[in-house]
Design a protein around this motif. Structure first.
Motif, PDB file in Angstrom:
ATOM      1  N   HIS A  84       0.880  -1.177   0.000  1.00 47.31           N
ATOM      2  CA  HIS A  84       0.000   0.000   0.000  1.00 47.31           C
ATOM      3  C   HIS A  84       0.915   1.224   0.000  1.00 47.31           C
ATOM      4  O   HIS A  84       1.458   1.608   1.035  1.00 47.31           O
ATOM      5  CB  HIS A  84      -0.897  -0.027   1.232  1.00 47.31           C
ATOM      6  CG  HIS A  84      -1.984   0.975   1.202  1.00 47.31           C
ATOM      7  ND1 HIS A  84      -2.992   0.994   2.127  1.00 47.31           N
ATOM      8  CD2 HIS A  84      -2.258   2.009   0.366  1.00 47.31           C
ATOM      9  CE1 HIS A  84      -3.815   1.977   1.872  1.00 47.31           C
ATOM     10  NE2 HIS A  84      -3.389   2.616   0.798  1.00 47.31           N
TER      11      HIS A  84
ATOM     12  N   THR B  73       0.520  -0.554 -12.096  1.00 48.41           N
ATOM     13  CA  THR B  73      -0.641  -0.579 -11.207  1.00 48.41           C
ATOM     14  C   THR B  73      -1.905  -0.422 -12.050  1.00 48.41           C
ATOM     15  O   THR B  73      -1.836  -0.142 -13.248  1.00 48.41           O
ATOM     16  CB  THR B  73      -0.567   0.562 -10.165  1.00 48.41           C
ATOM     17  OG1 THR B  73      -0.478   1.807 -10.854  1.00 48.41           O
ATOM     18  CG2 THR B  73       0.631   0.390  -9.241  1.00 48.41           C
ATOM     19  N   LYS B  74      -3.055  -0.561 -11.408  1.00 50.51           N
ATOM     20  CA  LYS B  74      -4.347  -0.386 -12.091  1.00 50.51           C
ATOM     21  C   LYS B  74      -4.806   1.062 -11.959  1.00 50.51           C
ATOM     22  O   LYS B  74      -4.579   1.713 -10.933  1.00 50.51           O
ATOM     23  CB  LYS B  74      -5.416  -1.306 -11.478  1.00 50.51           C
ATOM     24  CG  LYS B  74      -5.105  -2.782 -11.608  1.00 50.51           C
ATOM     25  CD  LYS B  74      -5.235  -3.240 -13.034  1.00 50.51           C
ATOM     26  CE  LYS B  74      -4.981  -4.734 -13.132  1.00 50.51           C
ATOM     27  NZ  LYS B  74      -4.837  -5.208 -14.469  1.00 50.51           N
TER      28      LYS B  74
ATOM     29  N   LYS C 270      -6.273   2.814  -8.811  1.00 45.93           N
ATOM     30  CA  LYS C 270      -5.761   2.067  -7.651  1.00 45.93           C
ATOM     31  C   LYS C 270      -4.233   2.149  -7.625  1.00 45.93           C
ATOM     32  O   LYS C 270      -3.546   1.186  -7.331  1.00 45.93           O
ATOM     33  CB  LYS C 270      -6.179   0.591  -7.732  1.00 45.93           C
ATOM     34  CG  LYS C 270      -7.660   0.358  -7.792  1.00 45.93           C
ATOM     35  CD  LYS C 270      -8.267   0.528  -6.436  1.00 45.93           C
ATOM     36  CE  LYS C 270      -9.746   0.128  -6.480  1.00 45.93           C
ATOM     37  NZ  LYS C 270     -10.401   0.309  -5.215  1.00 45.93           N
TER      38      LYS C 270
ATOM     39  N   TRP D 293      -1.895   0.720  -4.821  1.00 46.97           N
ATOM     40  CA  TRP D 293      -1.697  -0.723  -4.607  1.00 46.97           C
ATOM     41  C   TRP D 293      -0.715  -1.265  -5.630  1.00 46.97           C
ATOM     42  O   TRP D 293      -1.008  -1.320  -6.814  1.00 46.97           O
ATOM     43  CB  TRP D 293      -3.022  -1.470  -4.701  1.00 46.97           C
ATOM     44  CG  TRP D 293      -3.968  -1.090  -3.614  1.00 46.97           C
ATOM     45  CD1 TRP D 293      -5.088  -0.330  -3.728  1.00 46.97           C
ATOM     46  CD2 TRP D 293      -3.849  -1.424  -2.234  1.00 46.97           C
ATOM     47  NE1 TRP D 293      -5.675  -0.174  -2.512  1.00 46.97           N
ATOM     48  CE2 TRP D 293      -4.938  -0.843  -1.560  1.00 46.97           C
ATOM     49  CE3 TRP D 293      -2.925  -2.161  -1.500  1.00 46.97           C
ATOM     50  CZ2 TRP D 293      -5.134  -0.972  -0.201  1.00 46.97           C
ATOM     51  CZ3 TRP D 293      -3.127  -2.297  -0.126  1.00 46.97           C
ATOM     52  CH2 TRP D 293      -4.219  -1.713   0.500  1.00 46.97           C
TER      53      TRP D 293
ATOM     54  N   PHE E  85      -9.317  -5.923  -9.257  1.00 44.19           N
ATOM     55  CA  PHE E  85     -10.012  -5.622  -8.015  1.00 44.19           C
ATOM     56  C   PHE E  85     -11.462  -6.057  -8.140  1.00 44.19           C
ATOM     57  O   PHE E  85     -12.180  -5.611  -9.032  1.00 44.19           O
ATOM     58  CB  PHE E  85      -9.904  -4.130  -7.685  1.00 44.19           C
ATOM     59  CG  PHE E  85      -8.593  -3.760  -7.070  1.00 44.19           C
ATOM     60  CD1 PHE E  85      -8.435  -3.781  -5.695  1.00 44.19           C
ATOM     61  CD2 PHE E  85      -7.509  -3.413  -7.865  1.00 44.19           C
ATOM     62  CE1 PHE E  85      -7.225  -3.460  -5.120  1.00 44.19           C
ATOM     63  CE2 PHE E  85      -6.285  -3.081  -7.300  1.00 44.19           C
ATOM     64  CZ  PHE E  85      -6.140  -3.113  -5.915  1.00 44.19           C
TER      65      PHE E  85
ATOM     66  N   ASP F 249     -13.503  -2.659  -3.524  1.00 38.34           N
ATOM     67  CA  ASP F 249     -12.489  -1.716  -3.034  1.00 38.34           C
ATOM     68  C   ASP F 249     -11.472  -2.377  -2.122  1.00 38.34           C
ATOM     69  O   ASP F 249     -10.358  -1.878  -1.954  1.00 38.34           O
ATOM     70  CB  ASP F 249     -13.170  -0.569  -2.284  1.00 38.34           C
ATOM     71  CG  ASP F 249     -13.853   0.401  -3.233  1.00 38.34           C
ATOM     72  OD1 ASP F 249     -13.517   0.385  -4.438  1.00 38.34           O
ATOM     73  OD2 ASP F 249     -14.719   1.168  -2.786  1.00 38.34           O
TER      74      ASP F 249
ATOM     75  N   VAL G  84      -8.862  -8.082  -3.911  1.00 40.89           N
ATOM     76  CA  VAL G  84      -8.193  -8.195  -5.198  1.00 40.89           C
ATOM     77  C   VAL G  84      -8.058  -9.673  -5.538  1.00 40.89           C
ATOM     78  O   VAL G  84      -7.740 -10.498  -4.670  1.00 40.89           O
ATOM     79  CB  VAL G  84      -6.818  -7.482  -5.189  1.00 40.89           C
ATOM     80  CG1 VAL G  84      -5.867  -8.084  -4.188  1.00 40.89           C
ATOM     81  CG2 VAL G  84      -6.190  -7.482  -6.561  1.00 40.89           C
TER      82      VAL G  84
END
Length: 188
Positions: A85, A112-113, A116, A119, A179, A182, A185
């Motif tokens: 995170h 990353t996405k 998001k 993450w 994901f 929220d 994942v």
């Protein structure tokens, strides 16, 4: 009606009927074909993934308990998986690095996405010789760039798990993931 004594081999026209030799040839080829299939099937079947690997083809991880700035280690397909995170500072540090200066050029957004970016999910296997880097556990050495450090041969990764120093040729691998909500994942 003809009796056995009256029928001679010359009475049957040549080329008609099944001769004993033809039957033996067909039977032998059929037997060999069945034998080849009986041997080939187990050889091909043993190349399939084992049941324990198929069971871990995908996993779901609840990330709600990972505090900002922390990372966890879990297992995915019998290999370590890091879920980090990222803090706003770590994201800014990763975005500040010129991509063309990297050995394996990738932006944080590519790793990353969308939506998001905080993450970062990577495989926990150094791309040099397969050691497990440090940096996901509390108090572990994160290397010179604040990401991960591989103690085996000294590879240093930044906060986006990109190789910055050492013998590793590539960034830590990002597996396929999505994901589901929220806080959950699905990896794989």
């Amino acid at each position: 009606m003809a009796t056995l004594e009256q029928v001679q081999p010359t009475d049957v026209p040549e080329g008609e009927g099944v001769r004993r030799r033809d039957f033996i040839n067909v039977a032998a080829v059929s037997f060999a074909g069945v034998g080849a299939v009986a041997v080939a099937l187990p050889l091909i079947n043993q190349m399939n993934p084992s049941a324990d690997v198929l069971a871990l083809a995908s996993i779901e991880v609840d990330v709600s308990k990972i505090a900002e700035g922390q990372a966890i280690k879990t297992i995915f397909r019998k290999q370590p998986l890091f879920i980090r995170h990222l803090t706003a500072k770590e994201i800014a540090e990763a975005n500040a690095v010129p991509v063309d200066s990297l050995r394996d050029p990738q932006t944080l957004a590519e790793r990353t996405k969308a939506g998001k970016e905080q993450w970062l999910i990577t495989m926990g296997v150094c791309t040099h010789l397969g050691c497990v880097p440090l940096g996901a556990g509390e108090g572990e050495n994160r290397g010179e760039f604040g990401g991960y450090f591989c103690p085996c041969h000294g590879s240093h990764y930044d906060t986006a798990a990109r190789i910055r120093k050492g013998p590793a040729p590539k960034n830590l691998q990002v597996p396929e993931y999505a994901f589901k909500s929220d806080t959950v994942v699905q990896i794989g």
